[in-house]
Design a protein around this motif. Structure first.
Motif, mmCIF file in Angstrom:
data_model
loop_
_atom_site.group_PDB
_atom_site.id
_atom_site.type_symbol
_atom_site.label_atom_id
_atom_site.label_comp_id
_atom_site.label_asym_id
_atom_site.label_seq_id
_atom_site.Cartn_x
_atom_site.Cartn_y
_atom_site.Cartn_z
ATOM 1 N N SER A 50 0.824 -1.219 0.000
ATOM 2 C CA SER A 50 0.000 0.000 0.000
ATOM 3 C C SER A 50 0.851 1.259 0.000
ATOM 4 C CB SER A 50 -1.017 0.028 1.127
ATOM 5 O OG SER A 50 -0.554 -0.518 2.293
ATOM 6 N N LEU A 51 2.094 1.158 0.459
ATOM 7 C CA LEU A 51 3.007 2.305 0.380
ATOM 8 C C LEU A 51 3.600 2.477 -1.013
ATOM 9 C CD1 LEU A 51 4.963 1.922 3.745
ATOM 10 C CD2 LEU A 51 3.340 3.721 3.145
ATOM 11 N N GLY A 52 3.347 1.511 -1.888
ATOM 12 C CA GLY A 52 3.856 1.607 -3.248
ATOM 13 C C GLY A 52 5.299 1.137 -3.398
ATOM 14 N N LEU A 53 5.763 0.299 -2.474
ATOM 15 C CA LEU A 53 7.151 -0.147 -2.544
ATOM 16 C C LEU A 53 7.423 -1.028 -3.757
ATOM 17 C CD1 LEU A 53 8.205 -0.670 1.135
ATOM 18 C CD2 LEU A 53 9.265 0.811 -0.534
ATOM 19 N N SER A 54 6.421 -1.743 -4.250
ATOM 20 C CA SER A 54 6.617 -2.556 -5.457
ATOM 21 C C SER A 54 6.885 -1.654 -6.656
ATOM 22 C CB SER A 54 5.391 -3.429 -5.726
ATOM 23 O OG SER A 54 5.201 -4.317 -4.651
ATOM 24 N N VAL A 55 6.150 -0.567 -6.741
ATOM 25 C CA VAL A 55 6.365 0.407 -7.821
ATOM 26 C C VAL A 55 7.736 1.052 -7.662
ATOM 27 C CG1 VAL A 55 5.548 2.579 -8.833
ATOM 28 C CG2 VAL A 55 3.906 0.845 -8.098
ATOM 29 N N PHE A 56 8.082 1.408 -6.433
ATOM 30 C CA PHE A 56 9.386 2.014 -6.158
ATOM 31 C C PHE A 56 10.512 1.056 -6.547
ATOM 32 C CE2 PHE A 56 12.940 3.110 -3.330
ATOM 33 C CZ PHE A 56 13.116 4.439 -3.690
ATOM 34 N N ALA A 57 10.368 -0.228 -6.204
ATOM 35 C CA ALA A 57 11.380 -1.235 -6.561
ATOM 36 C C ALA A 57 11.526 -1.330 -8.077
ATOM 37 C CB ALA A 57 11.013 -2.586 -5.969
ATOM 38 N N TRP A 58 10.400 -1.305 -8.789
ATOM 39 C CA TRP A 58 10.446 -1.377 -10.243
ATOM 40 C C TRP A 58 11.202 -0.166 -10.811
ATOM 41 C CZ3 TRP A 58 9.067 1.558 -14.384
ATOM 42 C CH2 TRP A 58 9.068 0.934 -15.631
ATOM 43 N N ILE A 59 10.940 1.005 -10.264
ATOM 44 C CA ILE A 59 11.627 2.222 -10.723
ATOM 45 C C ILE A 59 13.126 2.096 -10.492
ATOM 46 C CG2 ILE A 59 11.946 4.687 -10.271
ATOM 47 C CD1 ILE A 59 8.874 4.780 -9.668
ATOM 48 N N ILE A 60 13.527 1.606 -9.332
ATOM 49 C CA ILE A 60 14.948 1.440 -9.024
ATOM 50 C C ILE A 60 15.589 0.472 -10.013
ATOM 51 C CG2 ILE A 60 16.612 0.562 -7.321
ATOM 52 C CD1 ILE A 60 15.399 3.273 -6.561
ATOM 53 N N LYS A 61 14.935 -0.671 -10.253
ATOM 54 C CA LYS A 61 15.503 -1.698 -11.140
ATOM 55 C C LYS A 61 15.570 -1.245 -12.587
ATOM 56 C CE LYS A 61 12.986 -5.139 -9.154
ATOM 57 N NZ LYS A 61 12.270 -6.390 -9.143
ATOM 58 N N ASN A 62 14.698 -0.326 -12.997
ATOM 59 C CA ASN A 62 14.602 0.050 -14.406
ATOM 60 C C ASN A 62 15.019 1.489 -14.686
ATOM 61 O OD1 ASN A 62 13.384 -2.441 -15.601
ATOM 62 N ND2 ASN A 62 11.919 -2.033 -13.977
ATOM 63 N N SER A 63 15.842 2.054 -13.821
ATOM 64 C CA SER A 63 16.327 3.413 -14.035
ATOM 65 C C SER A 63 17.812 3.470 -13.706
ATOM 66 C CB SER A 63 15.545 4.407 -13.166
ATOM 67 O OG SER A 63 15.890 4.231 -11.804
ATOM 68 N N PHE A 64 18.386 4.642 -13.809
ATOM 69 C CA PHE A 64 19.803 4.814 -13.528
ATOM 70 C C PHE A 64 20.141 4.554 -12.058
ATOM 71 C CE2 PHE A 64 18.027 8.945 -12.594
ATOM 72 C CZ PHE A 64 18.755 9.383 -11.503
ATOM 73 N N PHE A 65 19.147 4.507 -11.187
ATOM 74 C CA PHE A 65 19.396 4.265 -9.767
ATOM 75 C C PHE A 65 19.989 2.879 -9.516
ATOM 76 C CE2 PHE A 65 16.179 7.650 -9.343
ATOM 77 C CZ PHE A 65 16.917 8.525 -8.574
ATOM 78 N N LYS A 66 19.780 1.949 -10.462
ATOM 79 C CA LYS A 66 20.293 0.594 -10.270
ATOM 80 C C LYS A 66 21.819 0.550 -10.221
ATOM 81 C CE LYS A 66 19.994 -0.496 -15.151
ATOM 82 N NZ LYS A 66 19.234 -1.233 -16.141
#
Length: 152
Positions: free
Chosen positions: A51-67
């Protein structure tokens, strides 16, 4: 002060908080207090994580320059127990560094509110949640998954 300047200052404070997190983390990592922190869980429910959106946040991390930021936290296809323990230790280190950074920025936010810089305090708070709190919570979620695997 302009909104653009607030954003630039918030980005700067975020990077400074990461540096403070690294320095303090290195200073306390060999204490008994640190080992207690390594097992601490803010959130125990997967429902709350979602509900905090951590799955979306994880996806963003894995699929952006943050990785590219923490290459030590990568799981091999067939990881041994030792690999999992090492990755867990890296996660704890990153998690605690972000928590320290989060607390540092909360202090800065308090000072900004004291100086009636409410707009900057709000922007800084949003940056703090995105760049310190959420990474810490994500590390905790992943650490919990590794702990479950290691218990089997």
């Amino acid at each position: 002060m302009t909104l653009t300047l607030y954003f630039l200052k918030a980005i700067t404070f975020t990077f400074v908080s990461w540096t403070i997190g690294l320095i303090v983390n290195n200073a306390i990592k060999n204490t008994t207090f640190y080992s207690k922190l390594s097992d601490f869980q803010f959130i125990r429910s997967a429902t709350i994580y979602n509900s905090l959106g951590l799955s979306v946040f994880a996806w963003i991390i894995k699929n952006s320059f943050f990785k590219i930021f923490n290459q030590n936290i990568k799981l091999k296809k067939r990881a041994s127990r030792e690999d999992l323990k090492q990755i867990r230790n890296e996660m704890v280190y990153a998690e605690i560094g972000h928590i320290i950074g989060f607390i540092f920025i909360l202090i800065i936010i308090g000072l900004q509110i004291g100086h009636k810089a409410y707009s900057f305090a709000l922007i800084l708070f949003v940056f703090n949640v995105i760049f310190n709190l959420y990474p810490s919570l994500l590390q905790q979620k992943n650490k919990k998954r590794i702990d479950n695997i290691l218990k089997q």
